[in-house]
Design an enzyme around this catalytic site. Structure first.
Site, mmCIF file in Angstrom:
data_model
loop_
_atom_site.group_PDB
_atom_site.id
_atom_site.type_symbol
_atom_site.label_atom_id
_atom_site.label_comp_id
_atom_site.label_asym_id
_atom_site.label_seq_id
_atom_site.Cartn_x
_atom_site.Cartn_y
_atom_site.Cartn_z
ATOM 1 N N LYS A 1 0.995 4.168 -3.023
ATOM 2 C CA LYS A 1 0.581 5.549 -2.794
ATOM 3 C C LYS A 1 1.718 6.530 -3.097
ATOM 4 O O LYS A 1 1.473 7.647 -3.572
ATOM 5 C CB LYS A 1 0.075 5.728 -1.364
ATOM 6 C CG LYS A 1 -1.253 5.009 -1.107
ATOM 7 C CD LYS A 1 -2.337 5.436 -2.087
ATOM 8 C CE LYS A 1 -3.683 4.781 -1.796
ATOM 9 N NZ LYS A 1 -4.750 5.208 -2.724
ATOM 10 N N TYR B 1 0.832 -1.207 0.000
ATOM 11 C CA TYR B 1 0.000 0.000 0.000
ATOM 12 C C TYR B 1 0.866 1.255 0.000
ATOM 13 O O TYR B 1 0.654 2.174 -0.806
ATOM 14 C CB TYR B 1 -0.908 -0.017 1.224
ATOM 15 C CG TYR B 1 -1.821 1.192 1.345
ATOM 16 C CD1 TYR B 1 -3.028 1.238 0.660
ATOM 17 C CD2 TYR B 1 -1.459 2.266 2.145
ATOM 18 C CE1 TYR B 1 -3.868 2.343 0.766
ATOM 19 C CE2 TYR B 1 -2.288 3.384 2.263
ATOM 20 C CZ TYR B 1 -3.483 3.410 1.576
ATOM 21 O OH TYR B 1 -4.303 4.502 1.681
#
Length: 447
Positions: free
Chosen positions: A357, A353
Site C-alpha cells: 500500500k 500488505y
C-alpha cells in the site's frame, strides 16, 4: 381510492426532483400528503401551513409531517426570519393573497436554488371552470411567476391547471445585476455550477474488486453520479450480483471476471470495455488482498501473491487504462491505497500488505506527475479500517476494541464514508488534483 390527476402530477414531480423539505400553502388531501412523505429522504419533512379557521389536513402525524396554524403571511415571515429554505413549495392560485405568498417566499430567499414551486389552479392555456373572481386572482399570480426572470416554468393544462416553476441561478439570467463580477465563481466554471461539475453523465468507468465491500460502494457511487460502470471481480457471480443492483437503479452496467494479477486478463477487460463503450474515462483500481501474517512467518509465496495483486496487478491496470486515456487526452485513475501507507496499524501483523500500500501511494504520485500534462490525473484513496463482514470474523473481531481506541472518530469507517471521495476524484471538479493520497480514516493516522 383513485388519485386525482393533480395529485398524480405532484407525486411524479416529487419523485423526479427529490426534494428534502417541502412547504405546503394549500389544503392537500390527507392521503396525498402522507404519500408525499413517503418519497422524502431521512431527515426530510413537509410543513403544512393551515389558516386559523381550518383543521390540519391529517389526523395522524408522522415524523416527516409538521403543521403550523395561523395567518400564512405571518408564518412565512417567521420562517424567513429563521432562515428556513425549501426545495419545493405548493401554492394555490385561487386562495387569498397568493401573490403575497410568492413575493414573501422569493424576497425571503426561502426557495432554494433549483427549488420548485407548484402553483395549483394556475391560469394555463385552455383551462376552464374557474369563475371570474377566482380566475382574476389566478391570472394575476400566474402572470407574476411567468414574468419572473428567476423562474423557469412549464404549464400543465389539466383539469386543475398547474404551473411548475424552477428557480434558476442568477448567472443564467440575461439581465444580470449591475456590478456583479461575472467570473467562473459567479457563473460557474464554463457555466457549470459545483454540483453540475460533480456529475459523471456520459462517462465510462470500471471498478476492480467491484463485487463486494469498498468496490461495490464505489460502483454504486459512480453509477449514481451518471457513469456507465463495468464491475470487475475475480468471481463472476459477485460481479453479476452488483451489476444487477446497478441495473435495478437504472445504471448502465456490465459484469466481468478477471484476475488482475494476470496481464492477459487486464488487457482483455480493458479491450472489452473500449470495444463495447468506446473509451475509458474513470479507472477505479480497488482490488486487493491481505494475508495477515507476522513478518518472521511471512513466506515468499504470501509475499509474492500480495504484491502480484496489490501492486503489480494495480500497476498493470494503471498502465493499460492509462494508455487508453493518454490517447483520449483525458482520464481519471483512482487507486485504493490504505491508511497502512502512512502508519503501521496494530496489533495485526501485515508486513506485505503495508508495504504494497505504501507502494501504491508512490506509484500514484509518480504517474500523477508524469501524465497530468497529457490530461490524465492519478490519485488514490486511503481508507482507515472499514467495517466489512471480514472484520466480524473470529480472527479479527477481538481486535475491534483495540482499533476503536486508536480512532478519534470513535467508530470504524463505513463503505458509504468513501463514496463521495471517489465521485469527486472521478469528476472534473478535481481536475487540478493529481498524485494525491486522500486519507479517510476518522483521524487514526494522526495519533
Amino acid at each position: 381510492m383513485e388519485q386525482s390527476k393533480e395529485n398524480q402530477v405532484y407525486r411524479m414531480v416529487v419523485q423526479l426532483t427529490r426534494p428534502k423539505n417541502i412547504l405546503q400553502l394549500f389544503n392537500h388531501c390527507t392521503d396525498n400528503v402522507h404519500a408525499l412523505c413517503d418519497y422524502l429522504p431521512d431527515g426530510g419533512h413537509i410543513l403544512v401551513c393551515n389558516p386559523i379557521d381550518r383543521h390540519p389536513p391529517c389526523e395522524h402525524s408522522t415524523p416527516k409531517l409538521h403543521t403550523r396554524t395561523g395567518r400564512r403571511e405571518d408564518i412565512l415571515k417567521e420562517l424567513s426570519a429563521l432562515g428556513e429554505q425549501y426545495d419545493m413549495v405548493f401554492i394555490d392560485a385561487t386562495e387569498e393573497n397568493p401573490i403575497n405568498y410568492y413575493n414573501l417566499i422569493m424576497s425571503g430567499n426561502m426557495l432554494r436554488m433549483n427549488g420548485v414551486i407548484c402553483l395549483q389552479n394556475a391560469s394555463t392555456s385552455g383551462q376552464e371552470g374557474i369563475d371570474d373572481e377566482m380566475g382574476f386572482t389566478s391570472r394575476k399570480v400566474t402572470d407574476v411567476i411567468k414574468a419572473d426572470a428567476r423562474m423557469q416554468q412549464v404549464e400543465l393544462a389539466i383539469d386543475c391547471g398547474i404551473l411548475v416553476a424552477r428557480r434558476i441561478p442568477l448567472s443564467q439570467i440575461t439581465d444580470r445585476t449591475k456590478g456583479v463580477v461575472e467570473d467562473g465563481v459567479f457563473q460557474g466554471l464554463k457555466g457549470h455550477g459545483i454540483l453540475d461539475r460533480l456529475q459523471l453523465d456520459g462517462k465510462i468507468a470500471y471498478v476492480t474488486g467491484g463485487g463486494q465491500g469498498i468496490g461495490r460502494a464505489f460502483a454504486h457511487a459512480l453509477g449514481e453520479a451518471g457513469a456507465k460502470v463495468a464491475i470487475i471481480d475475480l468471481v463472476l457471480e459477485k460481479a453479476e450480483a452488483v451489476a444487477h443492483e446497478l441495473y435495478l437503479k437504472g445504471i448502465n452496467t456490465v459484469a466481468m471476471a478477471a484476475d488482475i494479477s494476470q496481464e492477459k486478463d487486464v488487457k482483455r477487460v480493458v479491450d472489452e470495455i473500449v470495444a463495447n463503450w468506446g473509451r475509458i474515462d474513470i479507472a477505479c483500481n480497488n482490488a486487493g488482498i491481505n494475508m495477515n501474517s507476522a513478518s518472521e512467518d511471512t513466506t515468499l509465496e504470501e509475499w509474492d501473491k500480495t504484491f502480484n495483486v496489490n501492486l503489480r496487478g494495480l500497476f498493470m491496470c494503471c498502465q493499460a487504462a492509462g494508455r487508453v486515456m493518454l490517447s483520449q487526452g483525458y482520464g481519471k485513475i483512482i487507486n485504493t491505497a490504505s491508511m497502512a501507507s502512512l502508519i503501521v496499524p496494530h496489533p495485526q501483523k501485515q508486513l506485505a500488505y503495508n508495504t504494497t500500500k505504501a507502494g501504491v501511494v508512490k506509484l500514484t504520485q509518480t504517474l500523477g506527475t508524469e501524465w497530468i500534462d497529457r490530461g490524465v490525473r492519478v490519485n488514490c484513496i486511503s481508507p482507515g479500517i472499514v467495517d466489512t463482514p471480514l472484520i466480524h470474523s473470529d480472527a479479527l473481531k477481538p481486535l475491534v476494541t483495540s482499533w476503536l481506541a486508536d480512532i478519534p472518530a470513535g467508530r470504524l469507517a463505513q463503505v458509504t464514508d468513501l463514496q463521495a471521495a471517489v465521485v469527486y476524484l472521478a469528476s472534473e471538479a478535481s481536475d487540478y488534483m493529481t498524485g494525491h493520497n486522500l486519507v479517510i480514516d476518522g483521524g487514526q493516522s494522526l495519533w
